[in-house]
Design an enzyme around this catalytic site. Structure first.
Site, PDB file in Angstrom:
ATOM      1  N   GLY A  27       0.838  -1.196   0.000  1.00 34.16           N
ATOM      2  CA  GLY A  27       0.000   0.000   0.000  1.00 34.16           C
ATOM      3  C   GLY A  27       0.868   1.239   0.000  1.00 34.16           C
ATOM      4  N   CYS A  28       0.445   2.255   0.699  1.00 36.17           N
ATOM      5  CA  CYS A  28       1.177   3.528   0.757  1.00 36.17           C
ATOM      6  C   CYS A  28       2.633   3.306   1.140  1.00 36.17           C
ATOM      7  CB  CYS A  28       0.518   4.444   1.772  1.00 36.17           C
ATOM      8  SG  CYS A  28       1.468   5.918   2.172  1.00 36.17           S
ATOM      9  N   PHE A  29       3.550   3.712   0.261  1.00 41.11           N
ATOM     10  CA  PHE A  29       4.958   3.440   0.556  1.00 41.11           C
ATOM     11  C   PHE A  29       5.499   4.277   1.701  1.00 41.11           C
ATOM     12  CE2 PHE A  29       6.139   5.775  -3.712  1.00 41.11           C
ATOM     13  CZ  PHE A  29       5.696   7.003  -3.224  1.00 41.11           C
ATOM     14  N   TYR A  54      -2.922  11.444   7.835  1.00 38.30           N
ATOM     15  CA  TYR A  54      -3.301  10.551   6.738  1.00 38.30           C
ATOM     16  C   TYR A  54      -3.389   9.111   7.223  1.00 38.30           C
ATOM     17  CZ  TYR A  54      -2.177   7.010   3.307  1.00 38.30           C
ATOM     18  OH  TYR A  54      -2.157   5.835   2.612  1.00 38.30           O
TER      19      TYR A  54
END
Length: 219
Positions: free
Chosen positions: A40-42, A196
């Site tokens: 997912g989000c690196f 986030y």
């Protein structure tokens, strides 16, 4: 003459010592190894694994696509086939690939084939990019994760792929103090990252899946 001979002996000894130090440093550097994972989000994967003892560096980037040197905009727009990925450099004398793969599975939702948490689409799918020598270890970690969860793990073990680092804006995002404009006003990247991560529900879902076995949730 004796003084000159003594000076030469001392100098030779210093040179030999420096040679051993240089050789030791080179040898140590050559012992470092890498794995590449997509979770997912690196930003989140990088932040998680840089906390692991024995990990020297985690770099955010892209892997698995058909475009050379892709930009972030190209990848998130879709069509390049790349995953957001992280290349993890570690000292195998301190932490093993098996341990890192186990931590990886327990830091994501490996039952989700459509992305991760609030991030949807092919860019955010999970995967391990394994060399021939890493494949068996990665497969064992996947089997262990599936047995522990009692659910089907859909994370694929793919072959090794070219890794392209993302631009500097995305590296160490989670700890940068430079200001950016968000929908909540100006925030440091570090604070924007925290907001986030919480809003995306990453830690909540990982904790729900893995319970106390979740290594990074809430960290």
């Amino acid at each position: 003459m004796t003084s000159l001979r003594t000076l030469k002996t001392v100098s030779l000894g210093v040179m030999i010592a420096l040679g051993f130090i240089a050789q030791s440093k080179t040898s140590h550097a050559q012992q470092l190894e890498t794995i590449t994972v997509a979770g997912g989000c690196f930003w989140c994967v990088e932040a998680d694994f840089e906390k692991v003892d024995g990990v020297k560096e985690a770099v955010s980037g892209f892997a698995g696509g058909s475009v050379s040197n892709p930009t972030y905009k190209q990848v998130v727009k879709g069509g390049t086939g790349h995953y957001e990925a992280v290349q993890i450099t570690y000292d195998p004398a301190k932490v093993s690939a098996a341990t890192l793969y186990e931590l990886f599975f327990r830091s994501v939702d490996p039952t989700d084939a459509g992305g991760q948490f609030c991030d949807r689409g092919e860019t955010y799918r999970t995967a391990i990019f394994a060399t021939a020598g890493q494949k068996a270890v990665a497969e064992a970690a996947k089997a262990g994760a599936q047995a522990s969860l009692g659910q089907t793990v859909v994370t694929p073990i793919l072959g090794a792929a070219e890794f392209y680092p993302a631009d500097g804006y995305h590296q160490d995002y989670y700890k940068q103090n430079s200001l950016i404009l968000t929908r909540f006003g100006p925030k440091s990247k570090a604070n924007a990252y925290k907001a986030y991560r919480e809003a995306c529900g990453r830690d909540a879902r990982v904790k729900q899946l893995w319970g106390d076995a979740a290594p990074f949730a809430g960290s």
